[in-house]
Design a protein around this motif. Structure first.
Motif, PDB file in Angstrom:
ATOM      1  N   GLN A   1      44.122 -25.587   5.277  1.00 35.36           N
ATOM      2  CA  GLN A   1      43.948 -26.763   4.417  1.00 35.36           C
ATOM      3  C   GLN A   1      42.483 -27.009   4.031  1.00 35.36           C
ATOM      4  N   GLN A   2      41.585 -27.000   4.985  1.00 33.46           N
ATOM      5  CA  GLN A   2      40.182 -27.289   4.696  1.00 33.46           C
ATOM      6  C   GLN A   2      39.547 -26.184   3.858  1.00 33.46           C
ATOM      7  N   GLU A   3      39.804 -24.935   4.235  1.00 29.91           N
ATOM      8  CA  GLU A   3      39.248 -23.806   3.483  1.00 29.91           C
ATOM      9  C   GLU A   3      39.736 -23.819   2.040  1.00 29.91           C
ATOM     10  N   LEU A   4      41.027 -24.068   1.862  1.00 27.15           N
ATOM     11  CA  LEU A   4      41.586 -24.139   0.514  1.00 27.15           C
ATOM     12  C   LEU A   4      40.959 -25.292  -0.262  1.00 27.15           C
ATOM     13  N   SER A   5      40.798 -26.416   0.382  1.00 25.53           N
ATOM     14  CA  SER A   5      40.174 -27.578  -0.266  1.00 25.53           C
ATOM     15  C   SER A   5      38.751 -27.266  -0.688  1.00 25.53           C
TER      16      SER A   5
END
Length: 148
Positions: free
Chosen positions: A37-41
């Protein structure tokens, strides 16, 4: 009548609730969503023209864990991103710097047409609908957003 209806609703929701445990396919998918989630964000928030291509590895990891009921949608999204990536690569164009309004001078009409067609597919209704379904399914099943 109300008891029967409530029971029917409960039975319909039971597979969704039970599918969210860590041992289930949905549980593994939700764990993967949370871990990416964070990396994609971070990738998507850059606003760079190649964000979807840069996020392709994450999307493939999520597709690999996705429950069967959303596999067609993941396939549509991945196929569209890969199509644009391939059209750009075949033309020898850097996705991060390509500007359709000011293409490289050595880009042929055929290469430009293939890039345009791939971009239309990626930005088209089928891909947008598939991505919207993926985001909604993550929200419904994992109780979180695909990205922050």
């Amino acid at each position: 009548m109300r008891t029967w209806l409530a029971g029917l609703v409960l039975l319909a929701l039971l597979p969704l609730a039970s599918g969210c445990g860590n041992g289930s396919p949905s549980g593994a998918y939700c764990d993967e969503v949370t871990s990416k989630q964070q990396e994609l964000s971070d990738i998507l928030s850059t606003g760079q023209p190649d964000v979807l291509i840069r996020a392709l590895g994450i999307f493939k990891a999520l597709q690999g864990k996705a429950p069967e009921d959303i596999s067609d949608e993941w396939q549509q999204v991945i196929r569209a991103i890969e199509g644009l990536q391939q059209a750009l690569a075949d033309a020898g164009v850097d996705a991060a710097t390509y500007d359709r309004n000011h293409p490289p001078t050595d880009l042929t009409d055929e290469e430009r047409a293939r890039i345009d067609a791939a971009a239309r597919e990626l930005g088209g209704r089928a891909t947008n609908d598939a991505f919207a379904s993926i985001k909604q399914q993550v929200k419904d099943v994992c109780h979180t957003a695909l990205y922050l």
